[in-house]
Design a protein around this motif. Sequence first.
Motif, PDB file in Angstrom:
ATOM      1  N   ALA A 269      78.588  59.531  26.623  1.00 18.86           N
ATOM      2  CA  ALA A 269      78.997  59.542  25.217  1.00 18.86           C
ATOM      3  C   ALA A 269      79.234  58.135  24.674  1.00 18.86           C
ATOM      4  O   ALA A 269      79.111  57.915  23.470  1.00 18.86           O
ATOM      5  CB  ALA A 269      80.253  60.396  25.036  1.00 18.86           C
ATOM      6  N   THR A 270      79.526  57.188  25.554  1.00 12.65           N
ATOM      7  CA  THR A 270      79.723  55.807  25.086  1.00 12.65           C
ATOM      8  C   THR A 270      78.414  55.218  24.561  1.00 12.65           C
ATOM      9  O   THR A 270      78.438  54.236  23.828  1.00 12.65           O
ATOM     10  CB  THR A 270      80.274  54.874  26.181  1.00 12.65           C
ATOM     11  N   GLN A 271      77.284  55.834  24.909  1.00 12.69           N
ATOM     12  CA  GLN A 271      75.976  55.355  24.473  1.00 12.69           C
ATOM     13  C   GLN A 271      75.475  56.076  23.220  1.00 12.69           C
ATOM     14  O   GLN A 271      74.358  55.845  22.773  1.00 12.69           O
ATOM     15  CB  GLN A 271      74.949  55.530  25.605  1.00 12.69           C
ATOM     16  N   ALA A 272      76.304  56.948  22.661  1.00 19.43           N
ATOM     17  CA  ALA A 272      75.912  57.708  21.476  1.00 19.43           C
ATOM     18  C   ALA A 272      75.581  56.768  20.322  1.00 19.43           C
ATOM     19  O   ALA A 272      76.135  55.668  20.222  1.00 19.43           O
ATOM     20  CB  ALA A 272      77.038  58.659  21.073  1.00 19.43           C
ATOM     21  N   LYS A 273      74.680  57.193  19.453  1.00 21.38           N
ATOM     22  CA  LYS A 273      74.206  56.358  18.347  1.00 21.38           C
ATOM     23  C   LYS A 273      74.724  56.807  16.979  1.00 21.38           C
ATOM     24  O   LYS A 273      74.843  56.002  16.072  1.00 21.38           O
ATOM     25  CB  LYS A 273      72.674  56.354  18.310  1.00 21.38           C
ATOM     26  N   ASP A 274      74.989  58.099  16.805  1.00 25.25           N
ATOM     27  CA  ASP A 274      75.351  58.627  15.491  1.00 25.25           C
ATOM     28  C   ASP A 274      76.864  58.837  15.389  1.00 25.25           C
ATOM     29  O   ASP A 274      77.406  59.837  15.850  1.00 25.25           O
ATOM     30  CB  ASP A 274      74.602  59.933  15.226  1.00 25.25           C
ATOM     31  N   ARG A 275      77.527  57.885  14.771  1.00 21.20           N
ATOM     32  CA  ARG A 275      78.992  57.901  14.659  1.00 21.20           C
ATOM     33  C   ARG A 275      79.477  59.099  13.842  1.00 21.20           C
ATOM     34  O   ARG A 275      80.494  59.707  14.186  1.00 21.20           O
ATOM     35  CB  ARG A 275      79.464  56.586  14.024  1.00 21.20           C
ATOM     36  N   ASP A 276      78.779  59.439  12.770  1.00 19.01           N
ATOM     37  CA  ASP A 276      79.212  60.559  11.935  1.00 19.01           C
ATOM     38  C   ASP A 276      79.243  61.865  12.715  1.00 19.01           C
ATOM     39  O   ASP A 276      80.195  62.639  12.609  1.00 19.01           O
ATOM     40  CB  ASP A 276      78.306  60.706  10.703  1.00 19.01           C
ATOM     41  N   ILE A 277      78.196  62.106  13.492  1.00 15.69           N
ATOM     42  CA  ILE A 277      78.153  63.334  14.286  1.00 15.69           C
ATOM     43  C   ILE A 277      79.252  63.311  15.347  1.00 15.69           C
ATOM     44  O   ILE A 277      79.972  64.297  15.525  1.00 15.69           O
ATOM     45  CB  ILE A 277      76.764  63.541  14.927  1.00 15.69           C
ATOM     46  N   MET A 278      79.420  62.200  16.033  1.00 17.61           N
ATOM     47  CA  MET A 278      80.461  62.112  17.064  1.00 17.61           C
ATOM     48  C   MET A 278      81.843  62.338  16.458  1.00 17.61           C
ATOM     49  O   MET A 278      82.659  63.083  17.013  1.00 17.61           O
ATOM     50  CB  MET A 278      80.405  60.763  17.778  1.00 17.61           C
ATOM     51  N   ASP A 279      82.116  61.718  15.317  1.00 19.96           N
ATOM     52  CA  ASP A 279      83.419  61.892  14.667  1.00 19.96           C
ATOM     53  C   ASP A 279      83.659  63.341  14.274  1.00 19.96           C
ATOM     54  O   ASP A 279      84.772  63.856  14.425  1.00 19.96           O
ATOM     55  CB  ASP A 279      83.527  61.000  13.428  1.00 19.96           C
ATOM     56  N   LYS A 280      82.626  64.012  13.782  1.00 23.56           N
ATOM     57  CA  LYS A 280      82.758  65.419  13.387  1.00 23.56           C
ATOM     58  C   LYS A 280      83.033  66.303  14.598  1.00 23.56           C
ATOM     59  O   LYS A 280      83.886  67.190  14.551  1.00 23.56           O
ATOM     60  CB  LYS A 280      81.485  65.874  12.660  1.00 23.56           C
ATOM     61  N   VAL A 281      82.329  66.059  15.686  1.00 23.55           N
ATOM     62  CA  VAL A 281      82.549  66.845  16.908  1.00 23.55           C
ATOM     63  C   VAL A 281      83.976  66.637  17.413  1.00 23.55           C
ATOM     64  O   VAL A 281      84.674  67.596  17.757  1.00 23.55           O
ATOM     65  CB  VAL A 281      81.512  66.492  17.995  1.00 23.55           C
ATOM     66  N   ILE A 282      84.419  65.393  17.444  1.00 24.62           N
ATOM     67  CA  ILE A 282      85.783  65.111  17.906  1.00 24.62           C
ATOM     68  C   ILE A 282      86.797  65.776  16.981  1.00 24.62           C
ATOM     69  O   ILE A 282      87.779  66.372  17.443  1.00 24.62           O
ATOM     70  CB  ILE A 282      86.014  63.589  18.023  1.00 24.62           C
ATOM     71  N   SER A 283      86.556  65.715  15.693  1.00 22.65           N
ATOM     72  CA  SER A 283      87.454  66.372  14.741  1.00 22.65           C
ATOM     73  C   SER A 283      87.512  67.877  15.007  1.00 22.65           C
ATOM     74  O   SER A 283      88.591  68.465  15.054  1.00 22.65           O
ATOM     75  CB  SER A 283      86.979  66.101  13.313  1.00 22.65           C
ATOM     76  N   ASP A 284      86.354  68.492  15.196  1.00 21.31           N
ATOM     77  CA  ASP A 284      86.294  69.945  15.421  1.00 21.31           C
ATOM     78  C   ASP A 284      86.993  70.366  16.704  1.00 21.31           C
ATOM     79  O   ASP A 284      87.711  71.370  16.725  1.00 21.31           O
ATOM     80  CB  ASP A 284      84.844  70.420  15.480  1.00 21.31           C
ATOM     81  N   TYR A 285      86.799  69.641  17.777  1.00 20.08           N
ATOM     82  CA  TYR A 285      87.271  70.081  19.092  1.00 20.08           C
ATOM     83  C   TYR A 285      88.601  69.465  19.520  1.00 20.08           C
ATOM     84  O   TYR A 285      89.217  69.957  20.465  1.00 20.08           O
ATOM     85  CB  TYR A 285      86.191  69.842  20.149  1.00 20.08           C
ATOM     86  N   CYS A 286      89.036  68.418  18.834  1.00 15.59           N
ATOM     87  CA  CYS A 286      90.285  67.758  19.241  1.00 15.59           C
ATOM     88  C   CYS A 286      91.394  67.844  18.198  1.00 15.59           C
ATOM     89  O   CYS A 286      92.560  67.745  18.543  1.00 15.59           O
ATOM     90  CB  CYS A 286      90.025  66.282  19.551  1.00 15.59           C
ATOM     91  N   GLU A 287      91.036  67.998  16.946  1.00 15.21           N
ATOM     92  CA  GLU A 287      92.040  67.913  15.896  1.00 15.21           C
ATOM     93  C   GLU A 287      92.287  69.236  15.177  1.00 15.21           C
ATOM     94  O   GLU A 287      93.175  69.330  14.351  1.00 15.21           O
ATOM     95  CB  GLU A 287      91.624  66.841  14.881  1.00 15.21           C
ATOM     96  N   GLY A 288      91.512  70.227  15.478  1.00 13.17           N
ATOM     97  CA  GLY A 288      91.658  71.517  14.805  1.00 13.17           C
ATOM     98  C   GLY A 288      92.411  72.519  15.668  1.00 13.17           C
ATOM     99  O   GLY A 288      93.148  72.154  16.578  1.00 13.17           O
TER     100      GLY A 288
END
Length: 122
Positions: free
Chosen positions: A76-95
């Motif tokens: 995941a540290t090599q991911a390229k799309d910050r918007d998608i990563m932020d959305k996934v983290i928001s969905d699975y960690c903050e909800g």
Amino acid sequence: MKKTLVIALAALAWSVGASEFIHPMDFKNSEAEKNQVIAYIKQQVRKDYCEGELDMCDNVTLRMMEAENLSAFKKATQAKDRDIMDKVISDYCEGDLDMCNYSTIYMMYQENVKAGSQSLEW
């Protein structure tokens, strides 16, 4: 003096016990961050497999899931799309979902990237 020392030790013990999530795309590869990621993974895996509805709290399962999460974090540290990563983290960690582990985050990141290039066809 004693009171100050006790407060400082209590704060240190709390910070060691409650490891914080590190965003994979913000990871700088320092030893402190590596230790924090490992502590978070161990804490989260123990919570998921020992304290939840799953009763799979054995050394084999814990080590296997820790290794899987560390591998997912590294990818995941090599991911390229910050918007998608932020959305996934928001969905699975903050909800309301309590699935804030690196394996789930990386898997859902990959699926979202793949789905972004697909469309419904007959």
